[in-house]
Design an enzyme around this catalytic site. Structure first.
Site, PDB file in Angstrom:
ATOM      1  CB  SER A  99      -0.967  -0.053   1.188  1.00  0.00           C
ATOM      2  OG  SER A  99      -2.023   0.854   1.042  1.00  0.00           O
ATOM      3  CG  ASP A 221      -7.077  -3.720  -2.832  1.00  0.00           C
ATOM      4  OD1 ASP A 221      -7.740  -3.065  -2.006  1.00  0.00           O
ATOM      5  OD2 ASP A 221      -5.837  -3.702  -2.867  1.00  0.00           O
ATOM      6  CG  HIS A 249      -5.740  -2.661   0.828  1.00  0.00           C
ATOM      7  ND1 HIS A 249      -5.270  -2.368  -0.443  1.00  0.00           N
ATOM      8  CD2 HIS A 249      -5.094  -1.799   1.677  1.00  0.00           C
ATOM      9  CE1 HIS A 249      -4.399  -1.380  -0.363  1.00  0.00           C
ATOM     10  NE2 HIS A 249      -4.267  -1.026   0.900  1.00  0.00           N
TER      11      HIS A 249
END
Length: 287
Positions: A99, A221, A249
């Protein structure tokens, strides 16, 4: 300028094989800390020296190091990563980020060409806001509502966001742990970090990257649409896109062996057998 020892500031853990010729550095995303890498990192412990860190403001990083002015954008985190790598005399290390951690790694690799050998990005996004000709997954109204919820009801927001982001409803313990790590971050600090993430636009940096790169994307996601992963793949020269058999995610937490298989094929050209690993990292803290 922060004068703290970077290894203490970022609560660096050294693990894996200290005699290995190659090093692998792991950078976590929002709401988690280095523990999120436990299974993935240990899977590479025989062949790599492992470096795990807590981003400032998360985990067991030094609380006094979090200065809002330094972390209003990702630049402060990139500088921190450089300082950790410099302190450990790392060269040609493989960067692995999730991320926002993946974007920190991308910026580091783009700004110091030749310093790192490979880059693995999991659930990464250079821009979360939709734009003309670009789908980031969020509208301005979405982010305003998110900031308001975090400001007024952070604990409740974390409890609702964790299962939505984690997915894998059959493994509720993963979402509960994610919620607890998020709630360990003070609300005002979390808001600063979220703004630095969601207000960023690093699309211009993506095309400057010149390093072998693997983009790992789960099937569903909720934070990063597949179009974003495809955008990264299209704009990073010579990159690979791995759409793995995972949802949510945080696939490195919910489906770590899928991530390990994709990484291994990218790094060495072969996938390992998905055998069970222990849950803790053997090694020592820097401090």
């Amino acid at each position: 300028m922060n004068k703290l020892d970077p290894l203490e500031r970022n609560n660096v853990t050294l693990a894996g094989n200290p005699q290995a010729r190659r090093a692998m550095v792991f950078v976590h995303g929002f709401g988690t800390d280095q523990r999120a890498w436990s299974t993935v990192a240990e899977s590479f412990g025989e062949d790599f020296s492992l470096v795990l860190l807590d981003n400032v403001g998360a985990g067991q990083s030094e609380p006094a190091a979090f200065q809002q002015s330094r972390y209003l954008n990702l630049g402060g985190y990139v500088s921190d990563l450089f300082e950790v790598c410099d302190a450990l005399l790392l060269q040609d290390a493989i960067l692995v980020g999730h991320s926002v951690g993946a974007m920190i790694c991308l910026l580091a690799a783009a700004r110091r060409p030749g310093r790192f050998s490979r880059l693995v990005m999991i659930g990464a996004s250079p821009r979360y806001l939709d734009d003309e000709g670009y789908r980031g997954g969020f509208a301005e109204a979405d982010l305003k509502a998110l900031y308001q919820e975090v400001s007024l009801r952070y604990s409740e927001w974390a409890d609702a966001f964790a299962p939505a982001a984690m997915g894998n409803a059959d493994k509720p313990q993963l979402a509960r742990h994610f919620a607890e790590t998020m709630k360990s971050i003070p609300a005002d600090r979390a808001l600063t970090v979220l703004c630095s993430i969601f207000q960023s636009d690093h699309r211009a940096d993506v095309s400057t990257l010149d390093i072998p790169t693997l983009v790992i994307q789960s099937q569903d996601d909720p934070a990063v649409p597949l179009e974003v992963a495809e955008y990264l793949h299209q704009h990073i020269k010579g990159s690979r896109l791995a759409l793995i058999n995972a949802t949510g995610h945080l696939p490195h937490v919910s489906a770590p062996y899928e991530v390990v298989a994709a990484m291994s094929e990218f790094i060495d050209g072969q996938a390992p057998s998905p055998k069970p690993m222990s849950t803790g990292l053997s090694g020592r803290r820097s401090n």
